[in-house]
Design an enzyme around this catalytic site. Structure first.
Site, PDB file in Angstrom:
ATOM      1  N   SER A 100     -60.532 -32.892  21.740  1.00  0.00           N
ATOM      2  CA  SER A 100     -61.964 -33.181  21.683  1.00  0.00           C
ATOM      3  C   SER A 100     -62.279 -34.464  22.460  1.00  0.00           C
ATOM      4  O   SER A 100     -61.975 -34.559  23.650  1.00  0.00           O
ATOM      5  CB  SER A 100     -62.422 -33.263  20.223  1.00  0.00           C
ATOM      6  OG  SER A 100     -63.823 -33.195  20.115  1.00  0.00           O
ATOM      7  N   ASP A 233     -64.083 -21.833  18.772  1.00  0.00           N
ATOM      8  CA  ASP A 233     -64.600 -23.201  18.762  1.00  0.00           C
ATOM      9  C   ASP A 233     -66.123 -23.174  18.797  1.00  0.00           C
ATOM     10  O   ASP A 233     -66.721 -22.639  19.736  1.00  0.00           O
ATOM     11  CB  ASP A 233     -64.058 -23.966  19.975  1.00  0.00           C
ATOM     12  CG  ASP A 233     -64.326 -25.463  19.897  1.00  0.00           C
ATOM     13  OD1 ASP A 233     -65.246 -25.875  19.156  1.00  0.00           O
ATOM     14  OD2 ASP A 233     -63.624 -26.218  20.579  1.00  0.00           O
ATOM     15  N   HIS A 261     -62.024 -25.470  16.479  1.00  0.00           N
ATOM     16  CA  HIS A 261     -61.989 -26.694  17.286  1.00  0.00           C
ATOM     17  C   HIS A 261     -60.735 -27.536  17.062  1.00  0.00           C
ATOM     18  O   HIS A 261     -60.499 -28.481  17.803  1.00  0.00           O
ATOM     19  CB  HIS A 261     -63.229 -27.539  16.944  1.00  0.00           C
ATOM     20  CG  HIS A 261     -63.454 -28.699  17.855  1.00  0.00           C
ATOM     21  ND1 HIS A 261     -63.645 -28.562  19.214  1.00  0.00           N
ATOM     22  CD2 HIS A 261     -63.532 -30.034  17.594  1.00  0.00           C
ATOM     23  CE1 HIS A 261     -63.837 -29.757  19.753  1.00  0.00           C
ATOM     24  NE2 HIS A 261     -63.759 -30.665  18.796  1.00  0.00           N
TER      25      HIS A 261
END
Length: 300
Positions: A100, A233, A261
């Site tokens: 991320s 995600d 995610h």
């Protein structure tokens, strides 16, 4: 294996305390977490990797148990601090694994310090396209931080921990929900919220992600690169993985089915299998400043 098996250590970097977890022996893997996260997110993967690798997971400034100073929370500054962090630990080179926001930092790190980066691993990474979850965009609106005490009350964190422990004792475990709740819980603390907002506004605006590495991905053309993404995600779309892979012809793409995610937390065994196969079948980059200079001159 619990959190206590990977105790938090500290170093002082530019006058600020930086927390990190470390385990294992062997080639170094530096694990970078996402926004509102911490090194704790990597513990399931560290448990599996520590037998063959040195695994190091820092808390970014403004996150976890690291200091939360007023200052620069840009990707460039995080990348520079990451370089200095490795230097303080006397580590010359490492494979950089970023999830991320940590993926965005990893991209910036590889761009700024290619001679230190042996390989690049991007896990549902930021910085590869404009699209991002609406809730994250709303956080960057002016004045959003003033409603945070209502949205993230302190008692909610305490209540959530009790519920999570209750469910765990009864064998109910949802890693993705756990990661999201852990982020929510961290934001019930005022100092964490300030670091969160500063970090968010450095990379996202109300229209989406404001920082993109897409135009510079060619600079990593000669660096072994693995892109891992969950096909479910809901925060950063899997299309970003395919787009990045398309402009990085030497990269390797692994899309994990049924995963969101947080691949490293949702399916640590599957994630580590993909990562270790990549590590064992690629050679560390020997990228030099001269080669980087030539790529910049040619524009690709």
């Amino acid at each position: 294996m619990t959190v206590e098996d990977f105790p938090v250590e500290h170093v002082t970097l530019h006058g600020e305390r930086v927390a990190y977890r470390r385990a294992g022996k062997g080639p170094v893997l530096l694990l970078l977490h996402g926004i509102a996260g911490s090194s704790r997110t990597w513990i399931p993967a560290m448990r599996l990797l520590q037998h063959d690798y040195t695994v190091i997971a820092p808390d970014f400034l403004g996150h976890g148990e690291s200091a939360k100073p007023h200052g620069d929370y840009s990707l460039g500054n995080h990348a520079s601090n990451t370089r200095d962090f490795l230097d303080v630990l006397d580590i010359e080179r490492a494979t950089i694994v970023g999830q991320s926001f940590g993926g965005g930092v990893a991209l910036q790190f590889a761009y700024q310090f290619p001679e230190i980066c042996e390989r690049l691993v991007l896990v549902d990474a930021g910085g590869l396209g404009r699209e991002v979850n609406l809730m994250l965009r709303l956080v960057t609106l002016p004045g959003a931080e003033y409603v945070f005490p209502v949205v993230f009350p302190a008692f909610a964190g305490r209540y959530g921990r009790s519920v999570a422990q209750f469910l765990e004792r009864r064998g109910i475990h949802n890693p993705a929900a756990g990661e999201i709740w852990s982020s929510y819980e961290s934001l019930t603390d005022a100092t964490n919220r300030r670091g969160f907002v500063r970090t968010m506004r450095a990379v996202i605006d109300p229209g989406g992600q404001s920082v993109s590495a897409v135009t510079r991905l060619y600079l990593a053309a000669h660096m072994p690169t693995l892109i891992v993404w969950g096909d479910r995600d809901k925060i950063i779309p899997v299309e970003h993985a395919h787009q990045a892979h398309a402009v990085m012809p030497n990269s390797r793409l692994a899309v994990m089915e049924g995963i969101g995610h947080f691949p490293h937390a949702e399916d640590p065994e599957g994630f580590v299998e993909i990562l270790v196969d990549f590590l064992r079948t690629t050679e560390p980059s020997s990228f030099t400043r001269e080669e980087l200079r030539e790529l910049r001159r040619n524009g690709g």
